[in-house]
Design a protein around this motif. Structure first.
Motif, PDB file in Angstrom:
ATOM      1  N   ARG B  86      26.998  19.372   4.175  1.00 32.22           N
ATOM      2  CA  ARG B  86      27.089  20.793   4.484  1.00 32.22           C
ATOM      3  C   ARG B  86      26.581  21.063   5.902  1.00 32.22           C
ATOM      4  O   ARG B  86      27.171  21.833   6.658  1.00 32.22           O
ATOM      5  CB  ARG B  86      26.224  21.553   3.470  1.00 32.22           C
ATOM      6  N   LEU B  87      25.498  20.428   6.254  1.00 27.69           N
ATOM      7  CA  LEU B  87      24.939  20.597   7.584  1.00 27.69           C
ATOM      8  C   LEU B  87      25.958  20.212   8.653  1.00 27.69           C
ATOM      9  O   LEU B  87      26.150  20.920   9.650  1.00 27.69           O
ATOM     10  CB  LEU B  87      23.667  19.740   7.711  1.00 27.69           C
ATOM     11  N   ALA B  88      26.658  19.083   8.424  1.00 27.15           N
ATOM     12  CA  ALA B  88      27.654  18.618   9.392  1.00 27.15           C
ATOM     13  C   ALA B  88      28.781  19.642   9.533  1.00 27.15           C
ATOM     14  O   ALA B  88      29.235  19.943  10.645  1.00 27.15           O
ATOM     15  CB  ALA B  88      28.213  17.263   8.973  1.00 27.15           C
ATOM     16  N   ASP B  89      29.226  20.196   8.389  1.00 23.54           N
ATOM     17  CA  ASP B  89      30.285  21.206   8.444  1.00 23.54           C
ATOM     18  C   ASP B  89      29.842  22.432   9.237  1.00 23.54           C
ATOM     19  O   ASP B  89      30.583  22.992  10.037  1.00 23.54           O
ATOM     20  CB  ASP B  89      30.685  21.641   7.025  1.00 23.54           C
ATOM     21  N   GLU B  93      31.141  24.083  13.016  1.00 23.58           N
ATOM     22  CA  GLU B  93      31.575  25.463  13.232  1.00 23.58           C
ATOM     23  C   GLU B  93      30.725  26.203  14.257  1.00 23.58           C
ATOM     24  O   GLU B  93      31.114  27.241  14.768  1.00 23.58           O
ATOM     25  CB  GLU B  93      31.502  26.243  11.912  1.00 23.58           C
ATOM     26  N   MET B  94      29.529  25.706  14.529  1.00 28.31           N
ATOM     27  CA  MET B  94      28.618  26.427  15.436  1.00 28.31           C
ATOM     28  C   MET B  94      29.075  26.317  16.881  1.00 28.31           C
ATOM     29  O   MET B  94      29.845  25.431  17.242  1.00 28.31           O
ATOM     30  CB  MET B  94      27.184  25.866  15.315  1.00 28.31           C
ATOM     31  N   GLU B  95      28.564  27.231  17.712  1.00 28.80           N
ATOM     32  CA  GLU B  95      28.832  27.108  19.138  1.00 28.80           C
ATOM     33  C   GLU B  95      28.160  25.828  19.642  1.00 28.80           C
ATOM     34  O   GLU B  95      27.063  25.488  19.197  1.00 28.80           O
ATOM     35  CB  GLU B  95      28.279  28.325  19.883  1.00 28.80           C
ATOM     36  N   PRO B  96      28.841  25.129  20.569  1.00 25.56           N
ATOM     37  CA  PRO B  96      28.347  23.804  20.968  1.00 25.56           C
ATOM     38  C   PRO B  96      26.892  23.824  21.458  1.00 25.56           C
ATOM     39  O   PRO B  96      26.116  22.941  21.103  1.00 25.56           O
ATOM     40  CB  PRO B  96      29.281  23.407  22.113  1.00 25.56           C
ATOM     41  N   ASP B  97      26.514  24.829  22.243  1.00 25.16           N
ATOM     42  CA  ASP B  97      25.146  24.818  22.779  1.00 25.16           C
ATOM     43  C   ASP B  97      24.116  25.027  21.680  1.00 25.16           C
ATOM     44  O   ASP B  97      23.052  24.401  21.663  1.00 25.16           O
ATOM     45  CB  ASP B  97      24.970  25.831  23.915  1.00 25.16           C
ATOM     46  N   GLU B 117      28.481  12.488  10.358  1.00 22.01           N
ATOM     47  CA  GLU B 117      29.355  13.216   9.430  1.00 22.01           C
ATOM     48  C   GLU B 117      30.237  14.245  10.132  1.00 22.01           C
ATOM     49  O   GLU B 117      31.242  14.672   9.583  1.00 22.01           O
ATOM     50  CB  GLU B 117      28.502  13.951   8.385  1.00 22.01           C
ATOM     51  N   MET B 118      29.856  14.684  11.318  1.00 18.86           N
ATOM     52  CA  MET B 118      30.591  15.763  11.992  1.00 18.86           C
ATOM     53  C   MET B 118      31.996  15.314  12.370  1.00 18.86           C
ATOM     54  O   MET B 118      32.225  14.155  12.705  1.00 18.86           O
ATOM     55  CB  MET B 118      29.840  16.232  13.251  1.00 18.86           C
ATOM     56  N   GLU B 119      32.935  16.257  12.323  1.00 10.90           N
ATOM     57  CA  GLU B 119      34.313  15.916  12.677  1.00 10.90           C
ATOM     58  C   GLU B 119      34.529  15.961  14.179  1.00 10.90           C
ATOM     59  O   GLU B 119      35.242  15.159  14.761  1.00 10.90           O
ATOM     60  CB  GLU B 119      35.279  16.888  11.992  1.00 10.90           C
ATOM     61  N   ASP B 120      33.891  16.966  14.793  1.00 12.70           N
ATOM     62  CA  ASP B 120      34.202  17.205  16.202  1.00 12.70           C
ATOM     63  C   ASP B 120      32.910  17.214  17.019  1.00 12.70           C
ATOM     64  O   ASP B 120      32.201  18.214  17.056  1.00 12.70           O
ATOM     65  CB  ASP B 120      34.924  18.549  16.323  1.00 12.70           C
ATOM     66  N   THR B 121      32.593  16.091  17.631  1.00 11.86           N
ATOM     67  CA  THR B 121      31.332  15.993  18.374  1.00 11.86           C
ATOM     68  C   THR B 121      31.563  15.995  19.889  1.00 11.86           C
ATOM     69  O   THR B 121      30.613  15.927  20.660  1.00 11.86           O
ATOM     70  CB  THR B 121      30.591  14.698  18.011  1.00 11.86           C
ATOM     71  N   GLU B 122      32.819  16.133  20.261  1.00 11.39           N
ATOM     72  CA  GLU B 122      33.191  16.034  21.678  1.00 11.39           C
ATOM     73  C   GLU B 122      32.457  17.056  22.559  1.00 11.39           C
ATOM     74  O   GLU B 122      31.999  16.735  23.660  1.00 11.39           O
ATOM     75  CB  GLU B 122      34.704  16.249  21.764  1.00 11.39           C
ATOM     76  N   ASP B 123      32.340  18.291  22.048  1.00 11.16           N
ATOM     77  CA  ASP B 123      31.686  19.338  22.842  1.00 11.16           C
ATOM     78  C   ASP B 123      30.157  19.223  22.805  1.00 11.16           C
ATOM     79  O   ASP B 123      29.467  19.652  23.718  1.00 11.16           O
ATOM     80  CB  ASP B 123      32.044  20.726  22.291  1.00 11.16           C
ATOM     81  N   VAL B 124      29.683  18.684  21.691  1.00 14.36           N
ATOM     82  CA  VAL B 124      28.238  18.696  21.454  1.00 14.36           C
ATOM     83  C   VAL B 124      27.534  17.526  22.129  1.00 14.36           C
ATOM     84  O   VAL B 124      26.475  17.679  22.722  1.00 14.36           O
ATOM     85  CB  VAL B 124      27.951  18.690  19.938  1.00 14.36           C
TER      86      VAL B 124
END
Lengths: 452, 452
Positions: B86-89, B93-97, B117-124
């Motif tokens: 759940r945390l990863a989801d 969804e959160m803003e990258p910063d 677990e995160m799907e999209d880590t590119e921005d983070v």
């Protein structure tokens, strides 16, 4: 950072040299090329004479631009040196909110003469009626609004007509036929909408707003909590009268923080700087020192009741200040935490008892921790266990006093509508000094036999 | 203000009631209807259990939205209770910063599991490399940029594709083929330009920017001085890596002010609130009280050298604290003015001597003013002119000590790269206490014959 600062100081030197060689036009050429943000800083470096020389050679619109960005006190100083005609021209060119601030700061006579000379007072006059530190005093009348029946295309056309250096941000406020605020549209929504979309079909109708008489600190809280870059201001009839932009709020936050830091340190005038005029410094600082003298002499009176005790046990004089001082320190800690939390709107009236009890517990634990260590330390130093005991107990007692006074005094000041930062330090120190001496010397009297 | 606060407290009660009746869906319905700014405040009112209950029933995107706006410490507390999935989801969804901030605050193991677990880590991911309190740590990677050869129409088309609740402000940053920052266009200029206008013909090419490692306090100063609502951040290669928006800067200013207020009052942890955990409060406050105990005991040692003098003239013990205390007060005034002026970038290194001499003069005049009044007052009270004289002279002397220490210590700390707010209070008090007692009791020794 230092790069930019160096650049500014170099530029200031260049301008100073040009001015001292009477080559004002060179100074002006260099100055007007700067970003307004740099102009402000460079102008601050110049001496009063150099500023006057530069201003006398700047044209009206460059002067207005500088005044728009300059700090109020420096704008005032420069504006007071202008002729009424020139001043009026500059005021006409300034942003309405800045012009209103300046008119409010100028001597009454100069302000009313300048107002008479001005060509366009329509935007400025309404702003003069609001106190400086309210939403009305901070807002600008230069905002963009449209009737709810307008289309996206009309709105964009409207934008084209407005001068591009208008201070208004990227929002268009929507009003009904009574000029009452009914919504807001972001420029982005406008751009991506088809041309004949009615504004009221894309606007957000739940607009956050403040009334014109709202205190600027509350305004800053609203903008911060809701992450707004522009906040509409309405009058009693809910008519839109102005907007406050994000850059105004930065200034408010900075001013309010300075005011709190100064007041907590017993500096009464939040505009003081290290090089401020000496008379101004004395005016802002001396009254508080006199007030502190009174409370200090009251504490002296407390001690004077134990004079004969001290005459026979002089070592008490060695340690009495430790008790008073540590109480003062612990009190300042509580005051800082309470004052700051109040300023940030983090204290709900319902929680006051919980806050008091928690601070009391912290005070008790701090007293025990410090009292134990200092008591044992002094026992080892002076070889008298009862001296250590009296000192340790007095520290516990005075830390409790500090916790109660340091919490209750700022909360109480707030409850009666006073600024909690204003007198808290003085009152808390008065309590921790007087009661600190009383507790320590009182305990010493009780244990007198063991201390001799 | 109080309307809104009442509304929030009423809403919080409603939610609390629903939660206690196990009607979580009602609580959620009420909560998600709130403005994010109100959600944050209502959430803060809830107890830890209630928060966990509410979060467990919120959907992913509502949770992300709340975390985006919530204060870091409360977000952390709530996030620690979530399952890794759940945390990863939510992080996705959160803003990258904000996501990067949260990942930085979480326990290392939880953070690395969540990242996997995160799907999209590119921005983070790029944001995780920057320290929290730098431009890189504050910036978001969610900004809009275009190549300089794009047209106004293409730019607007691009905007349409970007989700409307994107945090990015109303600016489009312009880069060249190397992703180096070359300009900026306001949305307004874009809208009023004809469709096939090239962006680089309408952009402003003198863009103010900061490097990613710039301290957040300096970032705030730049944004404030240049009135910017968005500031681009570049890396060592001058490539655009993020932007900082005006609302981040409000938070920076607030945090930095809190930090200074707390440090000046010897509170070491700027996240303390009146109801913070007691252990946290002791951790943030007690070390400073111990440090102050050391300086207070040193001052006691100074007094102890005069013990036999005090034994024969006990009245000295009555007034010694007035000298130390007033020195401390005057010192705090100077420290507050210097620390604040340093924080606002108002002190140029060239002016340090002028500042010192001016503060010295203020100290001397304050000493004479207070010394005269208190000296005469004590003469009238105790009937001993020499006691008044010793006290008055000691006040003059200690105010001079206060002026020098209160000015030189924060300036010196700054010069050696330390935070001037951090230890100034302790060091200045140490000076005014010890030297205050020394001056007063030393003068008393000199005039001993006349005081007996």
């Amino acid at each position: 950072m230092s790069d930019r600062q160096q650049f500014r100081e170099k530029t200031a030197e260049l301008i100073q040299e040009a001015l001292s060689n009477n080559r004002n036009e060179v100074a002006v050429d260099v100055f007007v090329e700067l970003h307004p943000g740099d102009q402000v800083e460079v102008f601050s470096i110049l001496s009063e004479n150099e500023r006057a020389g530069l201003i006398s050679s700047l044209d009206i619109s460059a002067t207005a631009d500088l005044f728009n960005h300059q700090e109020d006190s420096e704008t005032l100083e420069a504006a007071e040196g202008l002729s009424i005609e020139r001043l009026a021209d500059v005021l006409d060119e300034m942003e309405p909110d800045e012009a209103a601030d300046l008119l409010g700061d100028l001597p009454k006579e100069q302000a009313s003469k300048a107002l008479q000379e001005m060509e366009d007072t329509e935007d400025v006059l309404p702003l003069l009626n609001y106190p400086d530190e309210t939403a009305g005093g901070r807002m600008t009348t230069a905002f963009i609004f449209m009737h709810r029946a307008a289309t996206a295309e009309q709105a964009i056309e409207n934008l084209r007509e407005i001068s591009p250096d208008n201070e208004a941000p990227y929002y268009i406020f929507v009003t009904d036929q009574n000029k009452e605020l009914v919504g807001v549209v972001g420029l982005r929504e406008l751009v991506v909408a088809s041309k004949d979309t009615k504004i009221d079909s894309i606007m957000a109708s739940e607009v956050i707003f403040v009334k014109a008489d709202t205190d600027q600190e509350d305004v800053a809280q609203v903008m911060q909590q809701y992450d707004l870059s522009a906040l509409p201001v309405v009058d009693e009839q809910h008519q839109l009268v102005g907007i406050i932009t994000h850059d105004d709020i930065l200034d408010v936050l900075t001013e309010e923080a300075t005011e709190d830091i100064y007041r907590l340190a017993n500096v009464g005038d939040s505009e003081l700087e290290p090089e401020s005029d000496i008379i101004e410094q004395l005016k802002g600082r001396l009254p508080w020192l006199y007030l502190n003298s009174l409370t200090a002499l009251f504490a002296s009176w407390v001690i004077s009741n134990f004079e004969s005790l001290i005459a026979s046990i002089a070592v008490l004089a060695v340690f009495q200040s430790v008790v008073a001082g540590q109480g003062g320190n612990a009190g300042s800690q509580s005051v800082a935490i309470i004052v700051r939390s109040l300023a940030l709107g983090k204290i709900s009236p319902k929680r006051i008892w919980r806050i008091l009890t928690r601070q009391l517990l912290v005070g008790l634990l701090q007293g025990i921790s410090v009292g134990l260590v200092v008591g044992i330390g002094v026992f080892l130093w002076k070889g008298n266990a009862f001296l250590g005991l009296v000192l340790g107990l007095a520290l516990v007692g005075n830390m409790i006093v500090a916790a109660i006074a340091g919490t209750a005094i700022p909360l109480g000041l707030k409850a009666i509508g006073q600024d909690p930062a204003l007198a808290s330090s003085v009152l808390v120190t008065a309590a921790t000094d007087s009661l600190g001496f009383l507790i320590f010397l009182g305990l010493a009297t009780y244990f007198m036999e063991n201390l001799l």
